[in-house]
Design a protein around this motif. Structure first.
Motif, PDB file in Angstrom:
ATOM      1  N   ARG A 218      25.437  64.984  21.333  1.00 30.88           N
ATOM      2  CA  ARG A 218      25.999  65.562  20.098  1.00 30.88           C
ATOM      3  C   ARG A 218      27.457  65.151  19.916  1.00 30.88           C
ATOM      4  NH1 ARG A 218      24.851  71.665  19.287  1.00 30.88           N
ATOM      5  NH2 ARG A 218      24.421  71.149  17.124  1.00 30.88           N
ATOM      6  N   TYR A 219      28.189  65.003  21.020  1.00 21.05           N
ATOM      7  CA  TYR A 219      29.572  64.526  20.901  1.00 21.05           C
ATOM      8  C   TYR A 219      29.607  63.084  20.411  1.00 21.05           C
ATOM      9  CZ  TYR A 219      32.308  68.448  22.700  1.00 21.05           C
ATOM     10  OH  TYR A 219      32.949  69.646  22.831  1.00 21.05           O
ATOM     11  N   GLU A 220      28.638  62.293  20.852  1.00 18.84           N
ATOM     12  CA  GLU A 220      28.589  60.898  20.379  1.00 18.84           C
ATOM     13  C   GLU A 220      28.319  60.849  18.881  1.00 18.84           C
ATOM     14  OE1 GLU A 220      25.801  59.231  23.170  1.00 18.84           O
ATOM     15  OE2 GLU A 220      27.421  58.559  24.507  1.00 18.84           O
ATOM     16  N   GLN A 221      27.424  61.741  18.420  1.00 22.57           N
ATOM     17  CA  GLN A 221      27.156  61.800  16.973  1.00 22.57           C
ATOM     18  C   GLN A 221      28.394  62.288  16.218  1.00 22.57           C
ATOM     19  OE1 GLN A 221      23.835  64.482  17.116  1.00 22.57           O
ATOM     20  NE2 GLN A 221      22.313  62.858  17.439  1.00 22.57           N
ATOM     21  N   LEU A 222      29.065  63.281  16.823  1.00 24.83           N
ATOM     22  CA  LEU A 222      30.236  63.850  16.148  1.00 24.83           C
ATOM     23  C   LEU A 222      31.348  62.820  15.960  1.00 24.83           C
ATOM     24  CD1 LEU A 222      31.614  66.365  14.972  1.00 24.83           C
ATOM     25  CD2 LEU A 222      32.439  66.887  17.282  1.00 24.83           C
ATOM     26  N   THR A 223      31.572  61.986  16.964  1.00 30.15           N
ATOM     27  CA  THR A 223      32.631  60.973  16.817  1.00 30.15           C
ATOM     28  C   THR A 223      32.308  60.031  15.655  1.00 30.15           C
ATOM     29  OG1 THR A 223      31.590  59.532  18.454  1.00 30.15           O
ATOM     30  CG2 THR A 223      33.319  60.990  19.241  1.00 30.15           C
ATOM     31  N   VAL A 224      31.026  59.711  15.492  1.00 31.16           N
ATOM     32  CA  VAL A 224      30.624  58.851  14.370  1.00 31.16           C
ATOM     33  C   VAL A 224      30.944  59.546  13.043  1.00 31.16           C
ATOM     34  CG1 VAL A 224      28.667  57.740  13.214  1.00 31.16           C
ATOM     35  CG2 VAL A 224      28.847  57.672  15.709  1.00 31.16           C
ATOM     36  N   HIS A 225      30.638  60.838  12.957  1.00 33.97           N
ATOM     37  CA  HIS A 225      30.909  61.579  11.718  1.00 33.97           C
ATOM     38  C   HIS A 225      32.410  61.670  11.442  1.00 33.97           C
ATOM     39  CE1 HIS A 225      26.803  62.595  10.929  1.00 33.97           C
ATOM     40  NE2 HIS A 225      26.647  63.160  12.106  1.00 33.97           N
ATOM     41  N   ILE A 226      33.208  61.892  12.480  1.00 32.88           N
ATOM     42  CA  ILE A 226      34.661  61.961  12.293  1.00 32.88           C
ATOM     43  C   ILE A 226      35.182  60.619  11.766  1.00 32.88           C
ATOM     44  CG2 ILE A 226      36.875  62.113  13.511  1.00 32.88           C
ATOM     45  CD1 ILE A 226      35.575  64.252  15.330  1.00 32.88           C
ATOM     46  N   LYS A 227      34.731  59.540  12.377  1.00 31.41           N
ATOM     47  CA  LYS A 227      35.177  58.210  11.932  1.00 31.41           C
ATOM     48  C   LYS A 227      34.748  57.952  10.487  1.00 31.41           C
ATOM     49  CE  LYS A 227      34.910  56.399  16.676  1.00 31.41           C
ATOM     50  NZ  LYS A 227      36.008  55.560  17.117  1.00 31.41           N
ATOM     51  N   GLU A 228      33.535  58.392  10.150  1.00 31.02           N
ATOM     52  CA  GLU A 228      33.025  58.160   8.794  1.00 31.02           C
ATOM     53  C   GLU A 228      33.788  58.941   7.736  1.00 31.02           C
ATOM     54  OE1 GLU A 228      28.353  56.978   9.707  1.00 31.02           O
ATOM     55  OE2 GLU A 228      28.823  58.912   8.783  1.00 31.02           O
ATOM     56  N   VAL A 229      34.042  60.239   7.987  1.00 27.22           N
ATOM     57  CA  VAL A 229      34.730  61.016   6.953  1.00 27.22           C
ATOM     58  C   VAL A 229      36.166  60.519   6.778  1.00 27.22           C
ATOM     59  CG1 VAL A 229      33.306  63.098   7.094  1.00 27.22           C
ATOM     60  CG2 VAL A 229      35.326  62.921   8.536  1.00 27.22           C
ATOM     61  N   LEU A 230      36.808  60.146   7.882  1.00 26.99           N
ATOM     62  CA  LEU A 230      38.180  59.643   7.770  1.00 26.99           C
ATOM     63  C   LEU A 230      38.217  58.299   7.033  1.00 26.99           C
ATOM     64  CD1 LEU A 230      39.630  60.526  11.290  1.00 26.99           C
ATOM     65  CD2 LEU A 230      40.142  61.660   9.132  1.00 26.99           C
ATOM     66  N   THR A 231      37.309  57.410   7.402  1.00 28.17           N
ATOM     67  CA  THR A 231      37.273  56.089   6.779  1.00 28.17           C
ATOM     68  C   THR A 231      36.984  56.197   5.284  1.00 28.17           C
ATOM     69  OG1 THR A 231      36.481  55.128   8.838  1.00 28.17           O
ATOM     70  CG2 THR A 231      36.181  53.821   6.854  1.00 28.17           C
ATOM     71  N   SER A 232      36.025  57.043   4.939  1.00 27.53           N
ATOM     72  CA  SER A 232      35.679  57.190   3.526  1.00 27.53           C
ATOM     73  C   SER A 232      36.842  57.801   2.738  1.00 27.53           C
ATOM     74  CB  SER A 232      34.387  58.003   3.405  1.00 27.53           C
ATOM     75  OG  SER A 232      34.554  59.129   2.612  1.00 27.53           O
ATOM     76  N   ALA A 233      37.558  58.739   3.360  1.00 25.98           N
ATOM     77  CA  ALA A 233      38.712  59.334   2.666  1.00 25.98           C
ATOM     78  C   ALA A 233      39.828  58.315   2.469  1.00 25.98           C
ATOM     79  CB  ALA A 233      39.220  60.536   3.451  1.00 25.98           C
ATOM     80  N   ILE A 234      40.030  57.443   3.460  1.00 27.52           N
ATOM     81  CA  ILE A 234      41.062  56.412   3.321  1.00 27.52           C
ATOM     82  C   ILE A 234      40.689  55.454   2.189  1.00 27.52           C
ATOM     83  CG2 ILE A 234      42.110  54.398   4.421  1.00 27.52           C
ATOM     84  CD1 ILE A 234      41.934  55.971   7.088  1.00 27.52           C
ATOM     85  N   THR A 235      39.424  55.081   2.147  1.00 22.62           N
ATOM     86  CA  THR A 235      38.944  54.197   1.080  1.00 22.62           C
ATOM     87  C   THR A 235      39.187  54.816  -0.288  1.00 22.62           C
ATOM     88  OG1 THR A 235      37.225  53.410   2.561  1.00 22.62           O
ATOM     89  CG2 THR A 235      36.936  52.941   0.234  1.00 22.62           C
ATOM     90  N   GLN A 236      38.875  56.096  -0.427  1.00 20.34           N
ATOM     91  CA  GLN A 236      39.048  56.752  -1.719  1.00 20.34           C
ATOM     92  C   GLN A 236      40.513  56.998  -2.039  1.00 20.34           C
ATOM     93  OE1 GLN A 236      36.136  59.864  -2.657  1.00 20.34           O
ATOM     94  NE2 GLN A 236      35.109  59.333  -0.745  1.00 20.34           N
ATOM     95  N   GLY A 237      41.308  57.284  -0.994  1.00 16.44           N
ATOM     96  CA  GLY A 237      42.751  57.434  -1.207  1.00 16.44           C
ATOM     97  C   GLY A 237      43.341  56.152  -1.753  1.00 16.44           C
ATOM     98  N   GLY A 238      42.773  55.037  -1.270  1.00 14.51           N
ATOM     99  CA  GLY A 238      43.282  53.748  -1.705  1.00 14.51           C
ATOM    100  C   GLY A 238      43.058  53.469  -3.176  1.00 14.51           C
ATOM    101  N   THR A 239      42.122  54.164  -3.785  1.00  5.18           N
ATOM    102  CA  THR A 239      41.842  53.896  -5.190  1.00  5.18           C
ATOM    103  C   THR A 239      42.998  54.287  -6.099  1.00  5.18           C
ATOM    104  OG1 THR A 239      40.807  56.031  -5.559  1.00  5.18           O
ATOM    105  CG2 THR A 239      39.366  54.229  -4.872  1.00  5.18           C
ATOM    106  N   THR A 240      43.881  55.172  -5.626  1.00  5.02           N
ATOM    107  CA  THR A 240      45.011  55.569  -6.475  1.00  5.02           C
ATOM    108  C   THR A 240      46.257  54.745  -6.167  1.00  5.02           C
ATOM    109  OG1 THR A 240      45.660  57.292  -4.931  1.00  5.02           O
ATOM    110  CG2 THR A 240      44.234  57.948  -6.744  1.00  5.02           C
ATOM    111  N   LEU A 241      46.126  53.781  -5.246  1.00  2.00           N
ATOM    112  CA  LEU A 241      47.319  53.039  -4.830  1.00  2.00           C
ATOM    113  C   LEU A 241      47.999  52.323  -5.994  1.00  2.00           C
ATOM    114  CD1 LEU A 241      46.581  51.404  -1.382  1.00  2.00           C
ATOM    115  CD2 LEU A 241      48.169  53.225  -1.957  1.00  2.00           C
ATOM    116  N   ARG A 242      47.200  51.869  -6.945  1.00  2.00           N
ATOM    117  CA  ARG A 242      47.798  51.097  -8.037  1.00  2.00           C
ATOM    118  C   ARG A 242      48.781  51.951  -8.846  1.00  2.00           C
ATOM    119  NH1 ARG A 242      42.334  51.924 -10.154  1.00  2.00           N
ATOM    120  NH2 ARG A 242      41.773  50.162  -8.868  1.00  2.00           N
TER     121      ARG A 242
END
Length: 268
Positions: free
Chosen positions: A193-217
């Motif tokens: 379950r910890y291995e799954q959790l690390t994947v979820h943490i990486k995914e939510v952070l990565t997706s948030a960074i991607t979406q944050g980047g949309t306002t960079l312009r």
DNA sequence: CTTTCAGCCTGACGGC
DNA sequence: TGCCGTCAGGCTGAAA
């Protein structure tokens, strides 16, 4: 509130305008932050070239030819690139004017942030855990660190010694995705379950960074509202509302003085 | 060692 | 209308 994705978004938005430029003036209007702004910082910074800007946890590190400035956005801080002629708003505490005409303003109503200078390192960085988006952050690490720990898993993964940059929003969202109750004892979660959790943490952070980047312009124009606030949050701030999976009402409890929303049916 | 908790600070919001 | 209490939360350092 700035979590790691917003700090990373800020770094990416600001760096191209600041790196390799020279500091014309550093003006401190209110130096009463989380820690007092370093005495004499304006004189220390003046005329220096910005060598690089990097991030460690939620700290931004502005490397100068001599010394480094460490900036933290606290709970309510933001850094914006503005026209130097633009009127200073309330809570614009520090501004850094570059010789190329760029002006970086530090805005922080609650003043929980920081802006320090040092040429000998910062003790705040000494005992930090790994960055969540690197291979250093693994389920194995969480599993081994958590053995015999009775602390609830949510404060455990929010502890900077475990892993940096996982704040209340993304801890809540990752635990929901992983199907783990936030109040479960950290020591009673399996390696799998910890291995799954690390994947979820990486995914939510990565997706948030991607979406944050949309306002960079819009960054230079001062529209600093980060895009990731628009992302669908499945549990954070949704106490009492129906679970997106099973429609049962989400529960809101307090763990370590932080509100923690979860689904009692989907999270075990 | 682990765990808990006060304090830092302002703005938003609800109740009266 | 405005006043007052409560909440929000990252991080540190002291207390338990």
């Amino acid at each position: 509130m700035p979590e790691l994705p917003e700090v990373e978004t800020t770094l990416r938005g600001v760096a191209p305008h600041i790196v390799d430029q020279f500091i014309d003036q550093l003006r401190v209007h209110n130096g009463s932050l989380r820690w007092p702004v370093t005495r004499g910082i304006s004189e220390l910074a003046k005329g220096q070239r910005v060598v690089a800007i990097t991030r460690r946890a939620k700290y931004l590190l502005v490397e100068l030819e001599r010394g480094t400035m460490m900036i933290h956005l606290g709970m309510s801080g933001s850094l914006r690139l503005v026209d130097r002629a633009a009127p200073r708003r309330k809570h614009d505490h520090i501004e850094m004017l570059m010789t190329n005409g760029v002006c970086l303003r530090y805005h922080d109503p609650r003043r929980f942030g920081a802006w320090l200078w040092s040429d000998s390192g910062f003790p705040q960085l000494d005992h930090l855990g790994p960055e969540p988006l690197t291979d250093e952050f693994t389920g194995k690490r969480l599993f081994e660190l958590s053995r015999k720990r009775k602390m609830a898993i949510k404060p455990f993964i929010m502890d900077n010694r475990t892993v940096v940059g996982v704040g209340n929003i993304y801890a809540s969202e990752a635990l929901f995705r992983g199907g783990i109750r936030p109040d479960r004892a950290a020591g009673r979660v399996s390696l799998k379950r910890y291995e799954q959790l690390t994947v979820h943490i990486k995914e939510v952070l990565t997706s948030a960074i991607t979406q944050g980047g949309t306002t960079l312009r819009d960054f230079v124009n001062g529209n600093g509202e980060p895009g990731y606030f628009q992302q669908t949050l499945m549990v954070y701030g949704r106490g009492g509302q129906p679970c997106v999976t099973c429609a049962k009402p989400l529960k809101d409890i307090r763990l370590g003085q932080r509100s923690s929303v979860f689904c009692p049916a989907c999270q075990r």
